[in-house]
Design a protein around this motif. Structure first.
Motif, PDB file in Angstrom:
ATOM      1  N   ILE A  44       0.850  -1.187   0.000  1.00  0.00           N
ATOM      2  CA  ILE A  44       0.000   0.000   0.000  1.00  0.00           C
ATOM      3  C   ILE A  44       0.886   1.237   0.000  1.00  0.00           C
ATOM      4  N   GLN A  45       0.328   2.348  -0.430  1.00  0.00           N
ATOM      5  CA  GLN A  45       1.074   3.596  -0.335  1.00  0.00           C
ATOM      6  C   GLN A  45       0.540   4.390   0.844  1.00  0.00           C
ATOM      7  N   ILE A  46       1.456   4.929   1.668  1.00  0.00           N
ATOM      8  CA  ILE A  46       1.033   5.871   2.705  1.00  0.00           C
ATOM      9  C   ILE A  46       1.670   7.225   2.376  1.00  0.00           C
ATOM     10  N   SER A  47       1.094   8.291   2.952  1.00  0.00           N
ATOM     11  CA  SER A  47       1.436   9.645   2.489  1.00  0.00           C
ATOM     12  C   SER A  47       2.869  10.067   2.795  1.00  0.00           C
ATOM     13  N   LYS A  48       3.440   9.579   3.880  1.00  0.00           N
ATOM     14  CA  LYS A  48       4.821   9.954   4.197  1.00  0.00           C
ATOM     15  C   LYS A  48       5.483   8.932   5.115  1.00  0.00           C
ATOM     16  N   ILE A  49       6.801   9.060   5.250  1.00  0.00           N
ATOM     17  CA  ILE A  49       7.554   8.195   6.163  1.00  0.00           C
ATOM     18  C   ILE A  49       7.114   8.486   7.604  1.00  0.00           C
ATOM     19  N   LEU A  50       6.936   7.422   8.404  1.00  0.00           N
ATOM     20  CA  LEU A  50       6.554   7.603   9.797  1.00  0.00           C
ATOM     21  C   LEU A  50       7.778   8.015  10.605  1.00  0.00           C
ATOM     22  N   PRO A  51       7.743   9.200  11.219  1.00  0.00           N
ATOM     23  CA  PRO A  51       8.912   9.620  11.995  1.00  0.00           C
ATOM     24  C   PRO A  51       9.030   8.785  13.265  1.00  0.00           C
ATOM     25  N   SER A  52      10.241   8.367  13.592  1.00  0.00           N
ATOM     26  CA  SER A  52      10.461   7.572  14.802  1.00  0.00           C
ATOM     27  C   SER A  52      11.868   7.824  15.313  1.00  0.00           C
ATOM     28  N   GLU A  53      11.940   8.473  16.472  1.00  0.00           N
ATOM     29  CA  GLU A  53      13.253   8.761  17.071  1.00  0.00           C
ATOM     30  C   GLU A  53      14.046   7.484  17.266  1.00  0.00           C
ATOM     31  N   GLU A  54      13.338   6.433  17.690  1.00  0.00           N
ATOM     32  CA  GLU A  54      14.018   5.176  18.016  1.00  0.00           C
ATOM     33  C   GLU A  54      14.615   4.540  16.760  1.00  0.00           C
ATOM     34  N   ALA A  55      13.817   4.474  15.695  1.00  0.00           N
ATOM     35  CA  ALA A  55      14.300   3.818  14.481  1.00  0.00           C
ATOM     36  C   ALA A  55      15.409   4.630  13.821  1.00  0.00           C
ATOM     37  N   GLU A  56      15.349   5.959  13.987  1.00  0.00           N
ATOM     38  CA  GLU A  56      16.339   6.814  13.335  1.00  0.00           C
ATOM     39  C   GLU A  56      17.637   6.917  14.138  1.00  0.00           C
ATOM     40  N   ALA A  57      17.635   6.426  15.359  1.00  0.00           N
ATOM     41  CA  ALA A  57      18.824   6.531  16.216  1.00  0.00           C
ATOM     42  C   ALA A  57      19.999   5.787  15.591  1.00  0.00           C
ATOM     43  N   PRO A  58      21.244   6.266  15.873  1.00  0.00           N
ATOM     44  CA  PRO A  58      22.416   5.569  15.336  1.00  0.00           C
ATOM     45  C   PRO A  58      22.384   4.088  15.711  1.00  0.00           C
ATOM     46  N   THR A  59      22.701   3.243  14.752  1.00  0.00           N
ATOM     47  CA  THR A  59      22.623   1.791  14.939  1.00  0.00           C
ATOM     48  C   THR A  59      23.987   1.182  14.648  1.00  0.00           C
ATOM     49  N   PRO A  60      24.398   0.208  15.441  1.00  0.00           N
ATOM     50  CA  PRO A  60      25.679  -0.435  15.120  1.00  0.00           C
ATOM     51  C   PRO A  60      25.610  -1.181  13.795  1.00  0.00           C
ATOM     52  N   GLY A  61      26.682  -1.120  13.022  1.00  0.00           N
ATOM     53  CA  GLY A  61      26.762  -1.885  11.784  1.00  0.00           C
ATOM     54  C   GLY A  61      26.924  -3.356  12.093  1.00  0.00           C
ATOM     55  N   PRO A  62      26.836  -4.198  11.087  1.00  0.00           N
ATOM     56  CA  PRO A  62      26.895  -5.645  11.313  1.00  0.00           C
ATOM     57  C   PRO A  62      28.160  -6.095  12.036  1.00  0.00           C
ATOM     58  N   SER A  63      29.311  -5.474  11.696  1.00  0.00           N
ATOM     59  CA  SER A  63      30.552  -5.962  12.298  1.00  0.00           C
ATOM     60  C   SER A  63      30.679  -5.510  13.747  1.00  0.00           C
ATOM     61  N   GLU A  64      29.769  -4.609  14.180  1.00  0.00           N
ATOM     62  CA  GLU A  64      29.783  -4.214  15.593  1.00  0.00           C
ATOM     63  C   GLU A  64      28.737  -4.996  16.373  1.00  0.00           C
ATOM     64  N   GLN A  65      28.073  -5.891  15.703  1.00  0.00           N
ATOM     65  CA  GLN A  65      27.019  -6.669  16.355  1.00  0.00           C
ATOM     66  C   GLN A  65      27.629  -7.706  17.286  1.00  0.00           C
ATOM     67  N   ASN A  66      26.859  -8.057  18.284  1.00  0.00           N
ATOM     68  CA  ASN A  66      27.246  -9.157  19.154  1.00  0.00           C
ATOM     69  C   ASN A  66      26.701 -10.450  18.531  1.00  0.00           C
ATOM     70  N   LEU A  67      27.625 -11.151  17.910  1.00  0.00           N
ATOM     71  CA  LEU A  67      27.303 -12.357  17.139  1.00  0.00           C
ATOM     72  C   LEU A  67      26.475 -13.367  17.939  1.00  0.00           C
ATOM     73  N   THR A  68      26.982 -13.685  19.121  1.00  0.00           N
ATOM     74  CA  THR A  68      26.319 -14.753  19.883  1.00  0.00           C
ATOM     75  C   THR A  68      24.973 -14.282  20.432  1.00  0.00           C
ATOM     76  N   ALA A  69      24.904 -12.996  20.795  1.00  0.00           N
ATOM     77  CA  ALA A  69      23.616 -12.480  21.284  1.00  0.00           C
ATOM     78  C   ALA A  69      22.577 -12.537  20.170  1.00  0.00           C
ATOM     79  N   LEU A  70      23.024 -12.197  18.975  1.00  0.00           N
ATOM     80  CA  LEU A  70      22.128 -12.210  17.812  1.00  0.00           C
ATOM     81  C   LEU A  70      21.606 -13.622  17.545  1.00  0.00           C
ATOM     82  N   MET A  71      22.531 -14.597  17.591  1.00  0.00           N
ATOM     83  CA  MET A  71      22.117 -15.978  17.331  1.00  0.00           C
ATOM     84  C   MET A  71      21.197 -16.474  18.439  1.00  0.00           C
ATOM     85  N   SER A  72      21.536 -16.122  19.689  1.00  0.00           N
ATOM     86  CA  SER A  72      20.720 -16.568  20.824  1.00  0.00           C
ATOM     87  C   SER A  72      19.289 -16.079  20.697  1.00  0.00           C
TER      88      SER A  72
END
Ligand SMILES: *[C@@H]1O[C@H](CO)[C@@H](O)[C@H](O)[C@H]1NC(C)=O
Ligand SMILES: *[C@@H]1O[C@H](CO)[C@@H](O)[C@H](O)[C@H]1NC(C)=O
Ligand SMILES: *[C@@H]1O[C@H](CO)[C@@H](O)[C@H](O)[C@H]1NC(C)=O
Ligand SMILES: *[C@@H]1O[C@H](CO)[C@@H](O)[C@H](O)[C@H]1NC(C)=O
Ligand SMILES: *[C@@H]1O[C@H](CO)[C@@H](O)[C@H](O)[C@H]1NC(C)=O
Ligand SMILES: *[C@@H]1O[C@H](CO)[C@@H](O)[C@H](O)[C@H]1NC(C)=O
Ligand SMILES: *[C@@H]1O[C@H](CO)[C@@H](O)[C@H](O)[C@H]1NC(C)=O
Length: 417
Positions: A170-198
């Motif tokens: 579906i099309q919606i009129s605009k992007i939903l603003p979200s402080e949480e989603a827009e916050a800086p996020t660690p890249g994949p190589s900064e991820q905690n591998l085992t936590a992710l798998m767990s």
């Protein structure tokens, strides 16, 4: 049909299962090609591909994609977010339920919170991973990011494509603003591998990794590129007794055998077949396995088992984590136990053999094909070889089965449509 020998019938059964797989693999939706028909969504479409969200959408059934047009995407891109933050924002626009235009206008009690793919990442705090959908006066439908105090920023514009109940775009009129989603996020190589798998069904494997020196080797390879194949919990759990039986070196090798020191995306695995060195490889032809795809299905073949990739936890340069349905057993540590997988049902089961003296139980033709014991030879190590004559017979019966199947397929195709 009744004239067909039992083995041909079993073959047909397995062939029809195969055909079913083939049919539905091709029938699965492809968000990239759906959106490609509408140039007004080209930017949104491009970012679904770049963030690998397109793959995740295609793997899911029952999903709704809330697309915004190119001007709407420009507003988002103007914020100068990292690609990982953009991924979070876009994943907030992918609802894990089916909302066609009709359902949107008939929401029970006029309002609902829909879980999104952002929620499914496990990194969305509070209710920020949900989208509030509310029927407004005048037939409008409002959309708001969950963490935004019910601020309905966007409205439903139109339905782009509906394949009930698999995917609704579906099309919606605009992007939903979200402080949480827009916050800086660690890249994949900064991820905690085992936590992710767990957090995603591979806890037993992750825990075993944490308790071993193998974890360091995995982490050391994160930056330069790494692909991990993690056995699902039920699978690794039942393997634990065998794991505990290994020597310390064997344990380490087994764990390292589940990683390869390069990043391989799922699409690359689907297209590049061949031998892979693993983190355990310590010489030519040691601790390797073969990647082989059959259409959309990717298998990993050691000399002992064939595992299948069942899911994607992460697929983003430089890290791929995929779930598999079997523990990878290297030939260096394990011996083939069961008879080698033959292209027909295992003969040990119910097939009449010369060794057994007990009266043959009544067997259905599908279960016990009319095998000629003379055509098989069992080795000392229990594996079964088929000789040339049998192979030809098999080929003949399979082509016969295929012919019948094609016929059935054609007639049922026309019955369906
Ligand atoms: C989806 O469609 C796009 C473009 O039409 C194509 O490049 C891509 O390979 C397709 N993906 C799958 C999984 O078939
Ligand atoms: C709708 O509202 C009624 C009455 O307030 C409530 O009992 C019911 O659980 C609501 N249904 C949903 C799906 O929220
Ligand atoms: C969604 O937002 C509206 C408007 O702020 C609010 O009245 C409604 O309670 C919210 N719905 C849910 C399910 O939280
Ligand atoms: C929906 O997806 C399922 C499973 O992939 C498939 O069997 C079915 O045919 C699809 N339905 C439609 C209408 O495409
Ligand atoms: C990763 O997460 C685990 C818990 O799952 C924790 O024990 C470990 O310290 C974390 N590692 C890093 C490097 O943060
Ligand atoms: C562990 O090793 C012993 C001795 O080699 C063997 O008898 C036993 O079956 C093994 N257990 C498992 C679960 O493989
Ligand atoms: C097991 O089977 C292989 C292949 O048929 C054969 O070459 C080998 O000699 C057999 N091993 C033993 C221990 O009999």
């Amino acid at each position: 049909m009744q004239l067909l020998p039992g083995s041909a019938r079993t073959l047909m059964l397995s062939l029809s299962a195969l055909l079913l797989l083939l049919c539905c693999a091709t029938e699965a939706h492809n968000i990239t090609s759906i959106l490609a028909k509408n140039p007004e969504f080209s930017t949104f479409n491009h970012y679904l591909t770049v963030t690998h969200l397109a793959n995740e959408i295609n793997l899911r059934e029952t999903i709704t994609v809330c697309a915004v047009d190119n001007p709407g995407m420009s507003d988002l891109l103007a914020k100068g977010l990292s690609i990982y933050a953009i991924k979070n924002v876009l994943s907030l626009h992918i609802l894990l339920d089916y909302f066609g235009a009709k359902k949107l206008h008939q929401i029970t009690n006029g309002t609902a919170l829909a879980a999104t793919m952002y929620q499914a990442t496990g990194s969305a705090p509070g209710s920020s991973g949900f989208v509030n959908i509310t029927d407004l006066k005048g037939g409008k439908v409002g959309f708001g990011a969950g963490g935004n105090d019910g601020d309905l920023t966007a409205t439903f514009v139109k339905s782009v494509e509906e394949i009930p109940y698999n995917i609704s775009v579906i099309q919606i009129s605009k992007i939903l603003p979200s402080e949480e989603a827009e916050a800086p996020t660690p890249g994949p190589s900064e991820q905690n591998l085992t936590a992710l798998m767990s957090a995603h069904g591979c806890k037993v494997f992750a825990d075993t990794l944490v308790a071993s020196d193998a974890q360091k080797t995995y982490e050391d390879n994160l930056e330069g590129g790494l692909t991990v194949f993690c056995p699902m919990d039920d699978v690794f759990k039942s393997f634990l007794p065998k794991y505990k039986n290994l020597t310390a070196d064997g344990k380490l090798s087994l764990l390292l055998y589940h990683g390869i020191p390069v990043y391989q995306s799922l699409s690359l695995l689907k297209s590049s077949n061949g031998v892979m060195n693993t983190l355990a490889t310590d010489g030519a032809k040691k601790y390797d396995f073969t990647v082989q795809n059959d259409g959309e299905v990717v298998t990993l073949k050691t000399k002992i088992v064939t595992a299948r990739i069942t899911g994607t936890l992460l697929d983003e340069q430089p890290l791929g984590i995929f779930t598999i349905d079997k523990v990878l057993l290297p030939k260096e540590l394990f011996k083939a136990e069961a008879p080698a997988p033959a292209p027909a049902p295992a003969p040990e089961a119910d097939a009449p053999t010369t060794k057994k003296s007990s009266p043959p139980a009544p067997v259905s033709p599908a279960e016990a094909p009319n095998e000629d014991p003379a055509d098989q030879t069992a080795d000392d190590n229990g594996s079964v070889r088929y000789n040339g004559g049998r192979f030809v017979a098999l080929l003949l019966s399979s082509s016969l089965g295929l012919l019948v199947l094609v016929k059935i397929g054609i007639s049922s195709y026309f019955n369906f449509y």
